[in-house]
Write a protein that holds these residues in place. Sequence first.
Motif, PDB file in Angstrom:
ATOM      1  N   THR A  69      -1.260  32.372   3.023  1.00 55.28           N
ATOM      2  CA  THR A  69      -0.379  31.530   3.669  1.00 55.28           C
ATOM      3  C   THR A  69       0.260  32.107   4.776  1.00 55.28           C
ATOM      4  OG1 THR A  69       1.375  32.135   2.366  1.00 55.28           O
ATOM      5  CG2 THR A  69      -0.177  30.251   1.537  1.00 55.28           C
ATOM      6  N   GLU A  93       6.682  31.086   5.447  1.00 52.20           N
ATOM      7  CA  GLU A  93       7.194  30.355   4.359  1.00 52.20           C
ATOM      8  C   GLU A  93       6.613  28.933   4.058  1.00 52.20           C
ATOM      9  OE1 GLU A  93      11.239  29.411   2.188  1.00 52.20           O
ATOM     10  OE2 GLU A  93      11.511  30.408   4.123  1.00 52.20           O
ATOM     11  N   VAL A  94       6.365  28.682   2.964  1.00 53.70           N
ATOM     12  CA  VAL A  94       5.797  27.221   2.751  1.00 53.70           C
ATOM     13  C   VAL A  94       6.735  26.765   1.778  1.00 53.70           C
ATOM     14  CG1 VAL A  94       3.878  25.779   1.924  1.00 53.70           C
ATOM     15  CG2 VAL A  94       3.471  27.753   3.214  1.00 53.70           C
ATOM     16  N   ALA A  99       8.384  24.877  -1.386  1.00 50.80           N
ATOM     17  CA  ALA A  99       7.524  24.687  -2.776  1.00 50.80           C
ATOM     18  C   ALA A  99       7.069  23.110  -2.911  1.00 50.80           C
ATOM     19  CB  ALA A  99       8.726  24.869  -4.226  1.00 50.80           C
ATOM     20  N   ARG A 131       4.007  23.061  -0.894  1.00 51.42           N
ATOM     21  CA  ARG A 131       2.629  23.888  -1.592  1.00 51.42           C
ATOM     22  C   ARG A 131       2.122  22.793  -2.705  1.00 51.42           C
ATOM     23  NH1 ARG A 131       1.004  29.423  -2.752  1.00 51.42           N
ATOM     24  NH2 ARG A 131       2.554  30.196  -1.016  1.00 51.42           N
ATOM     25  N   LYS A 132       3.120  22.303  -3.421  1.00 57.05           N
ATOM     26  CA  LYS A 132       2.368  21.524  -4.390  1.00 57.05           C
ATOM     27  C   LYS A 132       1.677  20.212  -4.040  1.00 57.05           C
ATOM     28  CE  LYS A 132       4.205  18.954  -8.503  1.00 57.05           C
ATOM     29  NZ  LYS A 132       5.568  18.546  -9.307  1.00 57.05           N
ATOM     30  N   LEU A 137      -1.514  21.766  -2.827  1.00 59.25           N
ATOM     31  CA  LEU A 137      -2.320  22.207  -4.188  1.00 59.25           C
ATOM     32  C   LEU A 137      -3.331  21.060  -4.726  1.00 59.25           C
ATOM     33  CD1 LEU A 137      -2.941  24.241  -6.222  1.00 59.25           C
ATOM     34  CD2 LEU A 137      -1.078  23.653  -7.244  1.00 59.25           C
ATOM     35  N   ILE A 161      -5.822  27.158  -2.918  1.00 63.54           N
ATOM     36  CA  ILE A 161      -4.187  27.663  -2.707  1.00 63.54           C
ATOM     37  C   ILE A 161      -3.311  27.958  -3.879  1.00 63.54           C
ATOM     38  CG2 ILE A 161      -4.599  26.732  -0.373  1.00 63.54           C
ATOM     39  CD1 ILE A 161      -1.702  25.332  -2.539  1.00 63.54           C
ATOM     40  N   GLU A 183       1.464  34.997   0.986  1.00 62.51           N
ATOM     41  CA  GLU A 183       1.596  35.156   2.114  1.00 62.51           C
ATOM     42  C   GLU A 183       1.092  36.417   2.785  1.00 62.51           C
ATOM     43  OE1 GLU A 183       3.292  35.440   5.970  1.00 62.51           O
ATOM     44  OE2 GLU A 183       3.573  36.877   4.459  1.00 62.51           O
ATOM     45  N   VAL A 230       2.730  21.919   7.319  1.00 58.95           N
ATOM     46  CA  VAL A 230       1.662  22.352   6.647  1.00 58.95           C
ATOM     47  C   VAL A 230       0.681  22.917   7.685  1.00 58.95           C
ATOM     48  CG1 VAL A 230      -0.613  21.441   5.610  1.00 58.95           C
ATOM     49  CG2 VAL A 230       1.369  20.606   4.724  1.00 58.95           C
ATOM     50  N   LYS A 263      -0.428  26.653   8.121  1.00 60.92           N
ATOM     51  CA  LYS A 263       0.373  27.496   7.118  1.00 60.92           C
ATOM     52  C   LYS A 263      -0.777  28.047   6.192  1.00 60.92           C
ATOM     53  CE  LYS A 263       4.753  26.904   7.987  1.00 60.92           C
ATOM     54  NZ  LYS A 263       5.756  27.905   8.207  1.00 60.92           N
ATOM     55  N   PHE A 264      -1.902  27.527   6.034  1.00 57.22           N
ATOM     56  CA  PHE A 264      -2.940  27.772   5.166  1.00 57.22           C
ATOM     57  C   PHE A 264      -4.127  28.382   5.743  1.00 57.22           C
ATOM     58  CE2 PHE A 264      -0.134  24.695   2.887  1.00 57.22           C
ATOM     59  CZ  PHE A 264       0.270  25.555   1.737  1.00 57.22           C
TER      60      PHE A 264
END
Length: 259
Positions: A166, A169-170, A172, A175-176, A179, A185, A190, A237, A240-241
């Motif tokens: 990543t 900062e993502v 939570a 991220r969920k 996912l 991921i 990071e 998003v 970020k990934f």
Amino acid sequence: MNSGGNACCGADAASGSACDPITSNLYDASQVGQLPAEALLASLGCGNPTALAKLSPGETVLDLGSGGGIDVLLSAKRVGLTGKAYGLDMTDEMLALANENKQKAGIENVEFLKGEIEHIPLPDNSVDVIISNCVINLSANKDLVLSEAFRVLKPGERLAVSDVVTRGEVPAEIRKSVLLWIGCIAGALEESDYRSKLLNVGFESVEMEPTRIYRAEDAREFLLREGLDVDAVALKVDGKFLSAFIRAVKPSTDSRYSQ
């Protein structure tokens, strides 16, 4: 802990649906033509470490989380009959498939080992190159994985892996949500944390080269299906990934695992 090679993106990836931006088109036509179709179908990685790692005839290569064996078989061709390619996987199912693919490909300088990437069943200083394809991020103990990789590498030799990281900062909750779209991921670090972990176990000359940056637009259909506002999520998003090719070198003067 998950040391299996191809659980990365889940079943959807195999059908080219939800995970397609991550797992599709990783191997070029010349590589695809060298291998059994079963090996390609079982490959759910996030990169092509064999194309990015500089392998030479006579080298010993280890693939962490080798799954159906595609990267091991490609590596074996590049190191030639004077070299050796090991694949490490913890599941009997994948090991059986990998050995079937080995037979179909008619490649002899390959050996598939059963074990966990946190406990590599090879001696100290025994490997020239360690590769991996979207597996290290799935381990619950990445420090141990990287420490074991450092241990089995010969002094002066290198780690060359593809993994998901990543950038920045993502949150939570974001991220969920992501996912659910990209299983890869799950434990993604990071990029600066990944670099720090490599340095902490003793690696030097750490490099990270982005190979794919995932955009919110890639997940538009999925996000809409989940009832999420694509435009609202996009700001949190987008970019970020990413998949990255990660290189690092074991110092040639390291004495912790001297023979």
